[in-house]
Every structure is written in structure tokens, then in C-alpha cells.
Design a protein around this motif. Structure first.
Motif, short mmCIF file in Angstrom:
data_model
loop_
_atom_site.label_atom_id
_atom_site.label_comp_id
_atom_site.label_asym_id
_atom_site.label_seq_id
_atom_site.Cartn_x
_atom_site.Cartn_y
_atom_site.Cartn_z
N ALA A 163 0.82 -1.21 0.00
CA ALA A 163 0.00 0.00 0.00
C ALA A 163 0.86 1.26 0.00
CB ALA A 163 -0.94 -0.01 1.20
N PHE A 164 1.91 1.25 0.80
CA PHE A 164 2.77 2.44 0.89
C PHE A 164 3.49 2.70 -0.41
CE2 PHE A 164 6.93 4.35 1.71
CZ PHE A 164 6.54 5.54 2.31
N LEU A 165 4.04 1.67 -1.03
CA LEU A 165 4.79 1.86 -2.27
C LEU A 165 3.89 2.35 -3.40
CD1 LEU A 165 7.22 -1.21 -2.25
CD2 LEU A 165 7.80 1.19 -1.89
N LYS A 166 2.65 1.90 -3.41
CA LYS A 166 1.69 2.41 -4.41
C LYS A 166 1.53 3.92 -4.27
CE LYS A 166 -3.01 1.60 -6.16
NZ LYS A 166 -3.51 2.98 -6.08
N GLU A 167 1.32 4.37 -3.03
CA GLU A 167 1.21 5.79 -2.77
C GLU A 167 2.51 6.52 -3.09
OE1 GLU A 167 0.44 8.97 0.91
OE2 GLU A 167 0.60 6.81 1.32
N ALA A 168 3.62 5.94 -2.67
CA ALA A 168 4.92 6.59 -2.86
C ALA A 168 5.24 6.77 -4.34
CB ALA A 168 6.01 5.76 -2.18
N ALA A 169 4.92 5.77 -5.16
CA ALA A 169 5.16 5.88 -6.59
C ALA A 169 4.24 6.92 -7.24
CB ALA A 169 4.97 4.52 -7.26
N GLU A 170 2.99 6.92 -6.83
CA GLU A 170 2.03 7.88 -7.40
C GLU A 170 2.39 9.32 -7.05
OE1 GLU A 170 -1.67 6.54 -5.83
OE2 GLU A 170 -1.93 4.95 -7.34
N LYS A 171 2.93 9.53 -5.84
CA LYS A 171 3.22 10.88 -5.37
C LYS A 171 4.70 11.25 -5.49
CE LYS A 171 -0.67 10.94 -2.12
NZ LYS A 171 -1.09 11.08 -0.69
N ASN A 172 5.47 10.37 -6.11
CA ASN A 172 6.91 10.64 -6.35
C ASN A 172 7.70 10.87 -5.07
OD1 ASN A 172 6.74 10.52 -9.26
ND2 ASN A 172 5.73 12.52 -9.19
N PHE A 173 7.44 10.07 -4.06
CA PHE A 173 8.23 10.15 -2.84
C PHE A 173 9.67 9.74 -3.15
CE2 PHE A 173 4.58 9.04 0.35
CZ PHE A 173 3.94 10.23 0.03
N CYS A 174 10.60 10.33 -2.45
CA CYS A 174 11.99 9.88 -2.40
C CYS A 174 12.14 9.03 -1.14
CB CYS A 174 12.93 11.08 -2.36
SG CYS A 174 14.60 10.70 -1.77
N LEU A 175 12.63 7.81 -1.28
CA LEU A 175 12.85 6.95 -0.12
C LEU A 175 14.28 7.14 0.39
CD1 LEU A 175 11.13 3.57 -1.08
CD2 LEU A 175 10.12 5.71 -0.26
N PHE A 176 14.41 7.28 1.71
CA PHE A 176 15.71 7.46 2.37
C PHE A 176 15.95 6.20 3.20
CE2 PHE A 176 18.26 8.69 6.04
CZ PHE A 176 19.24 9.52 5.50
N PHE A 177 17.09 5.53 2.95
CA PHE A 177 17.35 4.23 3.57
C PHE A 177 18.31 4.33 4.75
CE2 PHE A 177 16.49 3.38 -0.99
CZ PHE A 177 15.26 2.75 -0.82
N GLN A 178 17.89 3.79 5.86
CA GLN A 178 18.68 3.88 7.08
C GLN A 178 19.83 2.89 7.11
OE1 GLN A 178 16.28 3.69 10.64
NE2 GLN A 178 17.80 4.85 11.78
N HIS A 179 19.65 1.71 6.51
CA HIS A 179 20.66 0.66 6.66
C HIS A 179 21.37 0.28 5.37
CE1 HIS A 179 19.79 0.16 10.80
NE2 HIS A 179 18.64 -0.45 10.67
N ASP A 180 21.09 0.95 4.27
CA ASP A 180 21.71 0.60 2.99
C ASP A 180 23.02 1.37 2.86
OD1 ASP A 180 22.41 0.29 0.28
OD2 ASP A 180 20.31 -0.05 -0.25
N ILE A 181 24.13 0.66 2.94
CA ILE A 181 25.43 1.34 2.92
C ILE A 181 25.81 1.83 1.53
CG2 ILE A 181 26.91 -0.68 2.47
CD1 ILE A 181 28.64 0.44 4.87
N MET A 182 25.16 1.30 0.48
CA MET A 182 25.50 1.67 -0.88
C MET A 182 24.53 2.67 -1.50
SD MET A 182 26.85 -1.97 -2.43
CE MET A 182 25.43 -2.93 -1.87
N ASN A 183 23.29 2.64 -1.05
CA ASN A 183 22.25 3.50 -1.63
C ASN A 183 21.59 4.30 -0.52
OD1 ASN A 183 22.24 2.20 -4.45
ND2 ASN A 183 21.84 0.45 -3.12
#
Length: 280
Positions: free
Chosen positions: A236-256
Motif C-alpha cells: 500500500a505504501f509503495l503504491k502511494e509513494a510511486a504515485e506521489k513521487n516520494f523519495c525513499l531514504f534508507f537507514q541501513h543501505d550502505i551503498m544506496n
């Protein structure tokens, strides 16, 4: 508004735990593991400066816990919470608010420390109001057997006793431009944080979506207590995030550090990977 990525150090975690039932032959192409199956991971926080408010989201492990506990997390790196804040012009005393996404030790351990040369605890952010969801606080006070090993009273109880812990009961705007969303798949009452700045929204997803690889619906961490709940929440969240062009910020991804999303024939996928700094 100014938004900063705050690096607090790094650690290693088991690749099978981070990526769940996904076979190693698949996840190791994205996140190489050592001979012990361990992947390098980040301990990344965020600082939001908006007017008189200086809001810190999570604060790493701190350095109070005994090596007998933290040794199997293989903490490493030169970054620290204090240095990273100093590098962007702020001190512990400058922080007005601390948002805990949840109370597992690697997200809140930096909120208290021992006074120099003693075993007496003190607050690292003496001028800050601290925020956590009511559901997570209740879970912290009465944890299940599996989750109890991630909760330490010395990390949060002093904040409560000082009268500086506020409980959040519902989704909604916590401050102007800062919204919280409550999810229950990883742990009860995890709060993701959505920060809106003019024409963009940055989503601090914490352990709800800990790395860019976990954007894939089926890549559910074994750390998640309720994986089927996590799956529905993420869809559900990703559907909204894609529709609204959210930028995701990753807490544990050392490369991204961040990514955008796109709708594909095979579902919503990461589009571009970039640093938070590149957005400003």
C-alpha cells in the motif's frame, strides 16, 4: 528547511536475516557477504532544520552497551553521531526534538550515555522532546521473547523518567512539514517519517524498508515480526509513494542512500539511486 543525512557508524548483519526467504544467490549480487554471510550495513539518521526546530530522527547504537552484546554486530567505521552533527554545524544541545522510529537498540541507543567516569546515565539531548508511538512504547515495556533482546531500559527509561518522552497515537502531522506513519509489520508501532519540502517528499522508512533491495515486495526481512502484515503495509505504501513521487531514504543501505520509484510491468521498482545532498 534544511535536511541532512547523519551517519552514526556502520555494522554487519546476516544477509539471510536482512533479506528473509530470498535465496543468497539473488541477494548476494546486490549486497556481497563475507565468509560468515555478513553484509555491511549503515546506521544512518536524519536531521531536519526548519525554523527554530532541529529534529533528529533516530540516533544509532550509542556506545554504552557491553562488547559482549555488540560484538556480533561488528560495529565499524569512523563516523559518529557527535561528529556528523558537528560537521553540519550543530551540537547535542541544539537538538529540539528526537523522533524514534522504534526502540530497538540500533535506533535509540545514542539518546543516553554514562556521565564521564561513572555509571550514572544522562540524556544526550538535554533540551529535546523525544517522540515515539504509544504502541511501540507499550511493546517496549512488555516485549515478546524474541524481541526483548533488542530493547534496553538504559536507552529510553531515563528519558521517560525525565518527563521528556511524548507518545504518538495516530498517523498525522507531528510538526509543520513532518508527518509520521505508523506500521506494525517489523514491530508494533514503528513510525516512518515523511518530510515535505516544497515540491518533494522524503520518506525515512527505517526498518519498514531498510535497504533499496527491500523495495521489492517479496524481500521481507526475517527481522520483521509479522511478515504478512509487513507485506500488505509495504504494498500500500509503495503504491502511494510511486504515485506521489516520494523519495525513499534508507537507514541501513550502505551503498544506496536514497532512491526514486517507478511503476513497471513487474510492479513498483527502484528507479534512480542518489544521495540526499543531491536533492538540495
Amino acid at each position: 528547511m534544511q535536511i541532512y543525512s547523519i551517519e552514526t557508524g556502520n555494522f554487519k548483519c546476516d544477509g539471510g536475516a536482512m533479506f528473509g526467504v530470498v535465496p543468497k544467490i539473488m541477494w548476494s549480487k546486490k549486497y556481497p557477504a563475507d565468509e560468515n554471510n555478513l553484509c555491511d550495513c549503515a546506521l544512518r539518521s536524519m536531521l531536519i532544520v526548519d525554523g527554530d526546530r532541529r529534529i533528529l530522527i533516530d540516533n544509532g547504537t550509542g556506545d554504552k552497551q557491553a562488547n559482549s552484546y555488540t560484538s556480533h554486530y561488528h560495529l565499524w567505521g569512523e563516523d559518529s553521531l557527535k561528529t556528523s552533527l558537528k560537521n553540519v554545524g550543530f551540537s547535542f544541545e541544539d537538538i529540539t526534538d528526537v523522533i524514534f522510529t522504534h526502540l530497538h537498540f540500533d535506533h535509540c541507543g545514542g539518546a543516553t550515555r554514562y556521565k564521564s567516569g561513572t555509571k550514572e546515565l544522562e540524556l544526550v539531548f538535554p533540551n529535546a522532546t523525544h517522540w515515539v508511538s504509544k504502541a511501540q512504547w507499550e511493546n517496549y515495556l512488555n516485549p515478546n521473547v524474541r524481541e526483548g533482546d533488542s530493547y534496553f531500559p538504559e536507552n529510553v527509561v531515563p528519558i521517560f523518567e525525565a518527563g521528556k518522552l511524548n507518545l504518538v497515537e495516530h498517523d498525522g502531522e507531528l510538526f509543520p512539514n513532518v508527518e509520521v506513519r505508523i506500521f506494525n509489520g517489523h514491530t508494533m508501532g514503528l513510525m516512518a517519517v515523511l518530510v515535505s519540502d516544497e515540491d518533494k517528499t522524503i520518506a525515512f522508512t527505517a526498518d519498514f524498508i531498510p535497504t533499496m533491495a527491500n523495495v521489492n515486495l517479496k524481500w521481507i526481512a526475517a527481522y520483521d515480526l509479522f511478515p504478512t502484515v509487513a507485506l500488505k503495509e509495504k504494498e500500500a505504501f509503495l503504491k502511494e509513494a510511486a504515485e506521489k513521487n516520494f523519495c525513499l531514504f534508507f537507514q541501513h543501505d550502505i551503498m544506496n542512500e536514497c532512491c526514486s520509484l517507478e511503476q513497471t510491468a513487474r510492479g513498483i521498482k527502484p528507479k534512480d539511486s542518489f544521495s540526499l545532498k543531491s536533492l538540495f
